[in-house]
Motif scaffolding. Sequence first.
Motif, PDB file in Angstrom:
ATOM      1  N   ILE A 116      36.072  34.842  39.519  1.00 48.09           N
ATOM      2  CA  ILE A 116      36.491  33.803  40.687  1.00 48.09           C
ATOM      3  C   ILE A 116      37.154  35.005  41.832  1.00 48.09           C
ATOM      4  O   ILE A 116      38.184  35.625  41.417  1.00 48.09           O
ATOM      5  CB  ILE A 116      37.253  32.793  40.275  1.00 48.09           C
ATOM      6  N   PHE A 117      36.121  35.201  42.650  1.00 43.65           N
ATOM      7  CA  PHE A 117      36.682  36.430  43.736  1.00 43.65           C
ATOM      8  C   PHE A 117      37.396  35.472  44.888  1.00 43.65           C
ATOM      9  O   PHE A 117      36.900  34.926  45.515  1.00 43.65           O
ATOM     10  CB  PHE A 117      35.436  36.978  44.445  1.00 43.65           C
ATOM     11  N   ARG A 118      38.690  35.974  44.825  1.00 42.22           N
ATOM     12  CA  ARG A 118      39.637  35.376  45.917  1.00 42.22           C
ATOM     13  C   ARG A 118      39.781  36.398  46.984  1.00 42.22           C
ATOM     14  O   ARG A 118      39.564  36.241  47.998  1.00 42.22           O
ATOM     15  CB  ARG A 118      40.821  34.886  45.537  1.00 42.22           C
ATOM     16  N   HIS A 119      40.855  37.406  46.786  1.00 43.40           N
ATOM     17  CA  HIS A 119      40.858  38.764  47.749  1.00 43.40           C
ATOM     18  C   HIS A 119      41.270  38.227  49.158  1.00 43.40           C
ATOM     19  O   HIS A 119      40.642  38.786  50.010  1.00 43.40           O
ATOM     20  CB  HIS A 119      39.698  39.590  47.681  1.00 43.40           C
ATOM     21  N   TYR A 120      42.090  37.234  49.105  1.00 42.39           N
ATOM     22  CA  TYR A 120      42.533  36.604  50.599  1.00 42.39           C
ATOM     23  C   TYR A 120      43.247  37.603  51.533  1.00 42.39           C
ATOM     24  O   TYR A 120      43.315  37.705  52.531  1.00 42.39           O
ATOM     25  CB  TYR A 120      43.559  35.553  50.234  1.00 42.39           C
ATOM     26  N   HIS A 121      43.768  38.637  50.787  1.00 39.19           N
ATOM     27  CA  HIS A 121      44.532  39.780  51.395  1.00 39.19           C
ATOM     28  C   HIS A 121      43.727  40.719  52.462  1.00 39.19           C
ATOM     29  O   HIS A 121      44.147  41.614  53.053  1.00 39.19           O
ATOM     30  CB  HIS A 121      45.172  40.595  50.356  1.00 39.19           C
ATOM     31  N   LEU A 122      42.390  40.773  52.160  1.00 46.50           N
ATOM     32  CA  LEU A 122      41.560  41.675  52.687  1.00 46.50           C
ATOM     33  C   LEU A 122      40.898  40.942  54.167  1.00 46.50           C
ATOM     34  O   LEU A 122      40.482  39.649  54.203  1.00 46.50           O
ATOM     35  CB  LEU A 122      40.325  42.200  51.896  1.00 46.50           C
ATOM     36  N   ASP A 123      40.581  42.000  55.085  1.00 43.40           N
ATOM     37  CA  ASP A 123      39.878  41.217  56.287  1.00 43.40           C
ATOM     38  C   ASP A 123      38.515  40.844  56.012  1.00 43.40           C
ATOM     39  O   ASP A 123      37.923  41.519  54.933  1.00 43.40           O
ATOM     40  CB  ASP A 123      40.111  42.341  57.671  1.00 43.40           C
ATOM     41  N   PRO A 124      37.649  40.155  56.728  1.00 44.05           N
ATOM     42  CA  PRO A 124      36.434  39.536  56.264  1.00 44.05           C
ATOM     43  C   PRO A 124      35.635  40.749  56.046  1.00 44.05           C
ATOM     44  O   PRO A 124      34.878  40.637  54.943  1.00 44.05           O
ATOM     45  CB  PRO A 124      35.912  38.848  57.529  1.00 44.05           C
ATOM     46  N   ALA A 125      35.229  41.830  56.542  1.00 49.65           N
ATOM     47  CA  ALA A 125      34.554  42.959  56.416  1.00 49.65           C
ATOM     48  C   ALA A 125      34.737  43.747  55.015  1.00 49.65           C
ATOM     49  O   ALA A 125      33.768  43.999  54.161  1.00 49.65           O
ATOM     50  CB  ALA A 125      34.417  44.035  57.533  1.00 49.65           C
ATOM     51  N   GLN A 126      35.873  43.927  54.804  1.00 49.09           N
ATOM     52  CA  GLN A 126      36.504  44.578  53.562  1.00 49.09           C
ATOM     53  C   GLN A 126      36.287  43.629  52.365  1.00 49.09           C
ATOM     54  O   GLN A 126      35.957  43.990  51.393  1.00 49.09           O
ATOM     55  CB  GLN A 126      38.200  44.936  53.743  1.00 49.09           C
ATOM     56  N   ARG A 127      36.849  42.324  52.707  1.00 49.86           N
ATOM     57  CA  ARG A 127      36.430  41.325  51.690  1.00 49.86           C
ATOM     58  C   ARG A 127      34.974  41.422  51.091  1.00 49.86           C
ATOM     59  O   ARG A 127      34.601  41.174  50.038  1.00 49.86           O
ATOM     60  CB  ARG A 127      36.943  39.935  51.994  1.00 49.86           C
ATOM     61  N   ARG A 128      34.053  41.102  52.233  1.00 48.70           N
ATOM     62  CA  ARG A 128      32.468  41.188  51.457  1.00 48.70           C
ATOM     63  C   ARG A 128      32.205  42.593  50.962  1.00 48.70           C
ATOM     64  O   ARG A 128      31.454  42.273  49.865  1.00 48.70           O
ATOM     65  CB  ARG A 128      31.852  40.996  52.873  1.00 48.70           C
ATOM     66  N   THR A 129      32.756  43.564  51.259  1.00 51.05           N
ATOM     67  CA  THR A 129      32.175  44.808  50.751  1.00 51.05           C
ATOM     68  C   THR A 129      33.075  44.874  49.283  1.00 51.05           C
ATOM     69  O   THR A 129      32.242  44.907  48.278  1.00 51.05           O
ATOM     70  CB  THR A 129      32.880  45.710  51.609  1.00 51.05           C
ATOM     71  N   ARG A 130      33.909  44.476  49.066  1.00 53.50           N
ATOM     72  CA  ARG A 130      34.635  44.329  47.819  1.00 53.50           C
ATOM     73  C   ARG A 130      34.000  43.500  47.012  1.00 53.50           C
ATOM     74  O   ARG A 130      33.956  43.532  45.763  1.00 53.50           O
ATOM     75  CB  ARG A 130      36.088  44.105  47.890  1.00 53.50           C
TER      76      ARG A 130
END
Length: 188
Positions: A47-61
């Motif tokens: 389950i990918f959450r990663h709320y701490h990243l901005d949208p572009a970084q979140r998608r890349t990660r």
Amino acid sequence: MARRYNVRVAQDQTPRPLPELWLLSDARNDAVLDEVLAQLPEQSGFIFRHYHLDPAQRRTRFQQLQEIARKRRHLVVVSGSPVLALKWGADGVYGPAEAMPHGGDLLKLATAHNAKEIVSADRTGADAILLSPVFSTASHPGAKPLGPVRFRLLARKAKAPVIALGGMNRDTAKRLGWPRWAAIDGLS
């Protein structure tokens, strides 16, 4: 018996049982996620959450971790809207019951902390419910954990399979004696 469902897992459209082991992403475990995902038993859940990243970084990660997860045939679920899950090629969506889509092919994992939220998750047709916190956890400092007895009483109310979350690791899962569990730090 495990509920079976059809999910888009790469080219594999064969119905699969709901995974017993789930890893959740967080800022706390990001540095080790690549390694942990590669070591989880095949066909686990992520389950990918990663709320701490901005949208572009979140998608890349997400794309980086999804590639690792697919090599191990893990189901990949994203916290967010069904539109986001479809756009990113996730197998499902994770979040509160009121955000769950009705119908569709996405796997729906609803969060719950009490009986009311379990009923709501079942009404929306959740494929599984993550019930938490079972034990004390860094994610919710100060929150009163359910404990094994209350967890089991609440889990019995659910129509959908329940995944234990909160303070879970291999030892607490064994102590709880519950087949499905998820962790952030407990698997990292």
